[in-house]
Design an enzyme around this catalytic site. Structure first.
Site, short mmCIF file in Angstrom:
data_model
loop_
_atom_site.label_atom_id
_atom_site.label_comp_id
_atom_site.label_asym_id
_atom_site.label_seq_id
_atom_site.Cartn_x
_atom_site.Cartn_y
_atom_site.Cartn_z
N SER A 58 0.84 -1.22 0.03
CA SER A 58 0.08 0.11 0.14
C SER A 58 0.93 1.10 -0.08
O SER A 58 0.50 2.17 -0.43
CB SER A 58 -1.01 -0.05 1.16
OG SER A 58 -1.67 -1.15 1.07
N GLU A 60 3.42 1.83 -1.64
CA GLU A 60 3.71 2.14 -3.02
C GLU A 60 2.61 3.05 -3.84
O GLU A 60 3.03 3.30 -5.06
CB GLU A 60 4.23 0.90 -3.80
CG GLU A 60 5.70 0.79 -3.53
CD GLU A 60 5.84 0.04 -2.04
OE1 GLU A 60 5.03 -0.44 -1.66
OE2 GLU A 60 6.95 0.35 -1.55
N ALA A 82 -4.31 -4.05 1.61
CA ALA A 82 -4.66 -4.43 3.09
C ALA A 82 -3.40 -4.08 4.08
O ALA A 82 -2.68 -4.92 3.90
CB ALA A 82 -4.87 -5.94 3.03
N THR A 88 4.21 -3.36 15.97
CA THR A 88 5.10 -2.19 15.75
C THR A 88 4.39 -1.15 15.19
O THR A 88 3.26 -1.16 14.63
CB THR A 88 6.44 -2.39 15.05
OG1 THR A 88 5.84 -2.48 13.66
CG2 THR A 88 7.17 -3.61 15.20
N HIS A 90 4.65 0.23 12.69
CA HIS A 90 4.75 0.17 10.98
C HIS A 90 3.38 0.39 10.42
O HIS A 90 3.28 1.12 9.27
CB HIS A 90 5.24 -0.98 10.59
CG HIS A 90 5.91 -1.07 9.11
ND1 HIS A 90 6.98 -0.35 8.84
CD2 HIS A 90 5.25 -1.96 8.15
CE1 HIS A 90 7.02 -0.61 7.56
NE2 HIS A 90 6.18 -1.62 7.11
N PHE A 115 -10.79 4.35 -2.42
CA PHE A 115 -9.95 4.12 -1.41
C PHE A 115 -10.52 2.71 -0.95
O PHE A 115 -10.94 2.73 0.02
CB PHE A 115 -9.81 5.23 -0.42
CG PHE A 115 -8.71 4.70 0.62
CD1 PHE A 115 -7.40 4.92 0.28
CD2 PHE A 115 -8.96 4.36 1.86
CE1 PHE A 115 -6.34 4.43 1.36
CE2 PHE A 115 -8.11 4.35 2.87
CZ PHE A 115 -6.85 4.24 2.67
N ARG A 129 -14.15 -8.36 5.49
CA ARG A 129 -14.34 -7.16 4.65
C ARG A 129 -13.80 -7.50 3.10
O ARG A 129 -14.11 -6.64 2.43
CB ARG A 129 -13.54 -5.83 5.34
CG ARG A 129 -14.14 -5.36 6.47
CD ARG A 129 -13.43 -4.22 7.13
NE ARG A 129 -14.15 -3.76 8.33
CZ ARG A 129 -14.31 -4.46 9.47
NH1 ARG A 129 -14.09 -5.75 9.55
NH2 ARG A 129 -14.96 -3.87 10.56
N1 INI Z 1 1.91 -3.24 2.96
C1 INI Z 1 0.48 -3.48 3.19
O1 INI Z 1 -0.06 -3.09 1.99
N2 INI Z 1 -0.02 -3.94 4.04
C2 INI Z 1 0.68 -4.27 5.27
O2 INI Z 1 0.11 -4.60 6.23
C3 INI Z 1 2.10 -4.05 5.43
N3 INI Z 1 2.92 -4.06 6.59
O3 INI Z 1 1.95 -4.43 7.39
O4 INI Z 1 4.01 -4.12 6.53
C4 INI Z 1 2.77 -3.45 4.26
N4 INI Z 1 4.07 -3.27 4.28
C5 INI Z 1 4.73 -3.03 2.87
C6 INI Z 1 4.95 -1.50 2.38
O5 INI Z 1 3.56 -1.28 1.80
C7 INI Z 1 5.96 -1.43 1.31
O6 INI Z 1 5.55 -2.16 0.21
C8 INI Z 1 7.41 -1.47 1.95
O7 INI Z 1 7.43 -0.71 3.23
C9 INI Z 1 8.50 -1.31 0.86
O8 INI Z 1 8.28 -0.05 0.44
#
Ligand code: INI
Length: 160
Positions: A58, A60, A82, A88, A90, A115, A129
């Site tokens: 997400s 990107e 998703a 963490t 993150h 969205f 969902r």
């Molecule tokens: N990307 C998601 O789409 N969903 C997530 O839950 C997620 N988590 O939890 O880390 C996630 N991480 C990857 C992120 O979107 C990037 O692809 C990554 O950080 C590289 O830029």
């Protein structure tokens, strides 16, 4: 003077859509994609008017949405991802930047971007969902994109 009402119809015939789908949590996002494709087909969108763009996650999505908008090939864009909370912080960064970046790209360009990115505390919430007991948010995002694309077309053309 009669009140003037302008609203979009759920008719996707002749409209072109891009679907940006995240590979992260693909178990969920592929279900969202199925729901979105089903909604587009049911509302008359031709297969050749649909472009699917896969991205790692997400995070990107905003940069890809901006690029798609610049190409001027689509009437609306549907983002499907998703983001599921872990141990963490993150989650907050990924979900927050995706929402903000996608929203800004739409607002600045005038191109509707739906969205359909789930932001859930648990995997169970995401399953609910993505075709479970809370419906399919990919379907909902596609239906919104259809209505918005038609609305923007009507507003541009001055037809209600
Ligand atoms: N990307 C998601 O789409 N969903 C997530 O839950 C997620 N988590 O939890 O880390 C996630 N991480 C990857 C992120 O979107 C990037 O692809 C990554 O950080 C590289 O830029």
């Amino acid at each position: 003077m009669p009140i003037r009402l302008t609203e979009g119809q759920l008719n996707a015939k002749g409209l072109a859509f891009a679907i940006v789908v995240g590979r992260f949590n693909s178990f969920i996002t592929e279900r969202l994609l199925s729901g979105a494709l089903d909604a587009l087909a049911r509302h008359g969108c031709a297969e050749e008017d649909i472009e699917i763009v896969r991205v790692p996650g997400s995070w990107e999505m905003p940069v890809v949405v901006r690029e798609l908008i610049q190409l001027e090939k689509h009437d609306a864009i549907i983002c499907l991802g998703a983001v599921i909370r872990g141990d963490t912080p993150h989650f907050d960064y990924v979900a927050g930047e995706a929402a903000k970046g996608i929203g800004q790209a739409a607002a600045e360009s005038g191109v509707p971007v739906a969205f359909g990115v789930l932001t859930c505390n648990t995997l169970e919430q995401a399953i609910d969902r993505a075709g479970g007991k809370s419906g399919n948010k990919g379907t909902d995002a596609a239906v919104t994109a259809i209505e918005m694309a038609d609305l923007m077309r009507r507003m541009r053309e001055g037809t209600s």
